[in-house]
Design an enzyme around this catalytic site. Structure first.
Site, PDB file in Angstrom:
ATOM      1  N   HIS A 166       0.798  -1.277   0.026  1.00 42.19           N
ATOM      2  CA  HIS A 166       0.120   0.006   0.036  1.00 42.19           C
ATOM      3  C   HIS A 166       0.718   1.264   0.062  1.00 42.19           C
ATOM      4  CE1 HIS A 166      -3.472  -2.653   1.816  1.00 42.19           C
ATOM      5  NE2 HIS A 166      -3.698  -1.927   0.380  1.00 42.19           N
ATOM      6  N   ARG A 217      -3.205  -4.546 -18.236  1.00 43.09           N
ATOM      7  CA  ARG A 217      -3.203  -5.941 -17.265  1.00 43.09           C
ATOM      8  C   ARG A 217      -4.474  -6.128 -16.676  1.00 43.09           C
ATOM      9  NH1 ARG A 217       2.539  -4.097 -16.873  1.00 43.09           N
ATOM     10  NH2 ARG A 217       3.966  -5.852 -17.227  1.00 43.09           N
ATOM     11  N   ARG A 268      -5.369  -7.255 -22.532  1.00 39.19           N
ATOM     12  CA  ARG A 268      -4.881  -8.751 -22.095  1.00 39.19           C
ATOM     13  C   ARG A 268      -5.879  -9.485 -21.509  1.00 39.19           C
ATOM     14  NH1 ARG A 268       0.492  -9.753 -19.253  1.00 39.19           N
ATOM     15  NH2 ARG A 268      -0.454  -8.965 -17.299  1.00 39.19           N
ATOM     16  N   GLU A 275       5.469 -15.016 -24.767  1.00 41.63           N
ATOM     17  CA  GLU A 275       6.513 -14.764 -23.392  1.00 41.63           C
ATOM     18  C   GLU A 275       6.953 -16.360 -22.975  1.00 41.63           C
ATOM     19  OE1 GLU A 275       3.768 -12.765 -20.651  1.00 41.63           O
ATOM     20  OE2 GLU A 275       2.135 -13.766 -21.209  1.00 41.63           O
ATOM     21  N   ASN A 305       9.447  -9.961 -19.740  1.00 39.04           N
ATOM     22  CA  ASN A 305       9.479 -10.042 -18.359  1.00 39.04           C
ATOM     23  C   ASN A 305       9.644 -11.554 -18.367  1.00 39.04           C
ATOM     24  OD1 ASN A 305       9.174  -7.443 -18.444  1.00 39.04           O
ATOM     25  ND2 ASN A 305       7.111  -7.507 -17.497  1.00 39.04           N
ATOM     26  N   ASP A 306       8.547 -12.103 -18.691  1.00 38.25           N
ATOM     27  CA  ASP A 306       8.631 -13.606 -18.650  1.00 38.25           C
ATOM     28  C   ASP A 306       9.282 -14.427 -19.696  1.00 38.25           C
ATOM     29  OD1 ASP A 306       6.621 -14.433 -16.603  1.00 38.25           O
ATOM     30  OD2 ASP A 306       5.205 -13.432 -17.755  1.00 38.25           O
ATOM     31  N   ARG A 342      12.041 -14.295 -12.172  1.00 37.91           N
ATOM     32  CA  ARG A 342      12.015 -12.617 -12.162  1.00 37.91           C
ATOM     33  C   ARG A 342      11.991 -12.068 -10.917  1.00 37.91           C
ATOM     34  NH1 ARG A 342       6.246 -11.642 -15.649  1.00 37.91           N
ATOM     35  NH2 ARG A 342       6.099  -9.664 -14.630  1.00 37.91           N
ATOM     36  N   CYS A 392       6.058  -5.547 -25.081  1.00 37.34           N
ATOM     37  CA  CYS A 392       5.546  -4.814 -24.063  1.00 37.34           C
ATOM     38  C   CYS A 392       6.195  -5.255 -22.438  1.00 37.34           C
ATOM     39  CB  CYS A 392       3.828  -5.272 -23.658  1.00 37.34           C
ATOM     40  SG  CYS A 392       3.725  -7.094 -23.604  1.00 37.34           S
TER      41      CYS A 392
HETATM   42  C1  PEP Z   1       5.680  -9.673 -19.677  1.00 41.59           C
HETATM   43  O1  PEP Z   1       5.912 -10.951 -19.036  1.00 41.59           O
HETATM   44  O2  PEP Z   1       6.632  -9.256 -20.084  1.00 41.59           O
HETATM   45  C2  PEP Z   1       4.388  -9.081 -19.380  1.00 41.59           C
HETATM   46  C3  PEP Z   1       4.527  -8.062 -20.026  1.00 41.59           C
HETATM   47  O3  PEP Z   1       3.559  -9.575 -18.455  1.00 41.59           O
HETATM   48  P1  PEP Z   1       3.748  -9.431 -16.983  1.00 41.59           P
HETATM   49  O4  PEP Z   1       4.669  -8.498 -16.529  1.00 41.59           O
HETATM   50  O5  PEP Z   1       2.298  -8.812 -16.523  1.00 41.59           O
HETATM   51  O6  PEP Z   1       3.824 -10.837 -16.617  1.00 41.59           O
HETATM   52 MG    MG Z   2       4.109 -12.036 -18.702  1.00 40.31          MG
END
Ligand code: PEP
Ligand code: MG
Length: 592
Positions: free
Chosen positions: A200, A307, A343, A442, A465-466, A476, A513
């Site tokens: 928070h 998201r 998404r 991803e 990211n994934d 991650r 993204c």
């Molecule tokens: C990603 O995995 O790069 C992505 C944009 O999705 P999230 O970060 O929500 O897993």
């Molecule tokens: Mg992802």
């Protein structure tokens, strides 16, 4: 300089930067407020009056929380106000209330003691759950419990902190209602021992636009009143009693960052086009409707990633079809004619939501997450698809499936989409008949079969990211292996290239993204790899736009070819930095 300045002068401590900006000032140490509650037996005849006192305290507590919400809404912090919905839910939790009432009846103890015990029990159950989101709710439960006890004891609540001059607040942790009482011009920034980017404190600090660093472990016991501190919310750094030299460096840095950010506002209406005329689509990643103004102000071309799961997580409940449809519709209308890419639900991994995923797994990132979860338990998925279709009449909505690993998953997801279309047809409801739909790439398997996926979709959006975590086998969120989490690893770059090539061979676009897209250092590489779209957090839009506009596509292609041809990670980074610094020196402070 303060009396304490000579001791520990200039000590640097590292935490997690959760709200950007630099703040310097004297410490205001917020000690946890303690209430002494005694355990005392009560007589049989006092039971009903103790329960009546409890019920009155519940009413008073509910009233106070609504007041806080009302005040925050009046101050245009409407998003912060919704945080207190979780408090109201605790107050309405029948199990919690019944347990306290039966505690008084059966054990004949005073109500304050039973409330304190009951609150701790509730908080401990949540704290033990392996779910970041539920663990964050522990603070809500304790906050509510403390407030009920204050009301039982007739103590004053919500004393607004009256400060004669601006301070930086340091605390072990901050309860949401404490943070709300802090809101005001005299609070320069926040630093806490505990917390995470989803805590928070972080949410409120970002909404209030004050710099914050959390997760500093021992800051509340290290500083004392009379100390000065400096926090850098971009880098997650705190400096205790900064030296003159450090102050000067930061003054210059903060001023430079500010003036660059201000000057980049001029790019708002400009397109992200390279010096040699190559156009990039630059859009924004958001988690909720309240971010739409930031998207428009930052100059993004619509939303490349909504998201959608955060809209439910933020409300602490699943929104129904009607609520979702009207929310998507409002967002699409505000962005028109630019696109809104929604998404579908991506729950699981580190984003747990008990209503949707009522089980725990050994390896949640490799478990029943995201599209897998939606396909196994399709009720919420069906509801969301109907809501997206209904809102799509606006004309600029696109749909995107996360975590697709193979063709069968895409086909299965499409079966639900077709079913939802048939239902709407039967109900006589309209939807965008040429609704575009894409998949997120991803998982390495999706990149490897991109040539088979591409003919079946309208676009690819690469979730780095994934993709990085699954390609390099690096969690991650695990700081122990963070040094291995490397976007420029040649394996990651190869997978991006394969995805882009497959997209282009089939006449569709491919974007990125993941967070990688928001780093100006990565812009040359991504452009050189042929990526058509970059979707980044709204604050990063002007920075990335500046980078794109300063580069030439030809230079970036040479860099990408060399990177794929065997350059070391160190050299890739150095070449990329050199390229950006030579054409956009103003960005050097953002080149991590
Ligand atoms: C990603 O995995 O790069 C992505 C944009 O999705 P999230 O970060 O929500 O897993
Ligand atoms: Mg992802």
């Amino acid at each position: 300089m303060t009396p304490n300045a000579s001791k520990r002068s200039g000590t640097i401590m590292r935490g997690i930067g959760v709200s950007p900006g630099v703040a310097i000032g004297p410490v205001m140490l917020l000690q946890p407020e303690t209430v002494s509650v005694f355990d005392r037996p009560i007589e049989d005849k006092a039971v009903s009056s103790e329960i009546a006192r409890f019920e009155e305290a519940l009413i008073a507590t509910r009233h106070q929380i609504r007041e806080i919400q009302h005040t925050l809404r009046g101050q245009t912090h409407s998003h912060d106000a919704s945080i207190f919905d979780a408090h109201l839910m605790v107050l309405d939790d029948r199990t919690f209330i019944d347990e306290i009432i039966s505690g008084v009846r059966e054990r004949k103890r005073n109500i304050e003691f039973v409330v304190q015990e009951g609150t701790e029990k509730y908080a401990n159950v949540l704290a033990a759950v392996d779910d970041d989101y539920l663990r964050e709710r522990v603070a809500d439960v304790r906050d509510v419990g403390k407030r009920i006890i204050h009301n039982l004891l007739g103590r004053e609540t919500d004393k607004r902190m009256e400060l004669d001059k601006p301070h930086l607040v340091v605390a072990r942790d901050l309860a949401p209602s404490e943070t709300a009482c802090l809101a005001g011009e005299q609070i320069l920034g926040l630093a806490t021992d505990l917390g995470s980017p989803t805590s928070h404190t972080a949410v409120m600090a970002r909404a209030l636009s004050i710099p914050a660093v959390v997760g500093l472990r021992k800051i509340s016991t290290t500083v004392s009143v009379g100390d000065d501190i400096l926090i850098d919310g971009n880098k997650g750094v705190l400096i205790l009693n900064p030296t003159e030299e450090q102050l000067q460096t930061y003054d210059e840095l903060a001023e430079a960052r500010r003036s660059i950010e201000v000057s980049l506002k001029r790019l708002r209406e400009e397109r992200a086009v390279t010096q040699d005329g190559h156009v990039i689509m630059l859009s924004a990643n958001i988690e909720s409707e309240v971010e739409i103004p930031a998207v428009l102000e930052g100059g993004a071309q619509g939303v490349g990633l909504l998201r959608s799961e955060f809209m439910h997580l933020g409300q602490n409940r699943m929104l129904d079809e009607e609520e979702q449809a009207s929310m998507y519709r409002r967002m699409a209308e505000a962005l028109m004619p630019e696109p809104l890419i929604i998404r579908t639900l991506d729950i699981g991994g580190d984003k747990c939501f008990f209503d949707v995923q009522p089980f725990q797994e050994e390896n949640p990132f490799l478990g029943l997450r995201s599209i897998r979860l939606c396909l196994r338990y399709p009720d919420y998925f069906r509801q969301q698809l109907r809501a997206i279709l209904r809102a799509s009449v606006v004309g600029n909505i696109r749909l995107m499936y996360p975590m697709i690993c193979g063709l069968a998953e895409l086909e299965q997801a499409d079966t639900y989409l077709d079913e939802a279309k048939r239902e709407l047809d039967a109900e006589g409801r309209d939807y965008d008949r040429s609704l575009q739909r894409g998949v997120m790439v991803e998982v390495p398997s999706a990149a490897l079969i991109a040539p088979a996926l591409a003919p079946k979709v309208d676009f690819f959006s690469i979730g780095t990211n994934d993709l990085i975590q699954y390609t390099l086998a690096v969690d991650r969120g695990n700081e122990r292996v963070a040094y291995l989490y490397e976007p420029t690893h040649p394996a990651v770059l190869q997978l991006i290239r394969m995805t882009v090539d497959a997209a282009h061979a089939n006449g569709i676009w491919a974007g990125v993204c993941g967070e990688m897209a928001a780093e100006p250092l990565m812009t040359p590489l991504l452009l050189g790899l042929g990526v058509d779209e970059l979707s980044v957090n709204p604050r990063a839009v002007p920075l990335v736009k500046d980078a794109v506009r300063a580069l030439t596509h030809d230079d970036t292609k040479v860099l990408a070819a060399d990177a794929l041809g065997g350059l070391s990670i160190k050299d890739i980074r150095a070449r990329s930095r050199g390229l950006i610094e030579s054409v956009a020196p103003e960005l050097s402070d953002w080149l991590a």
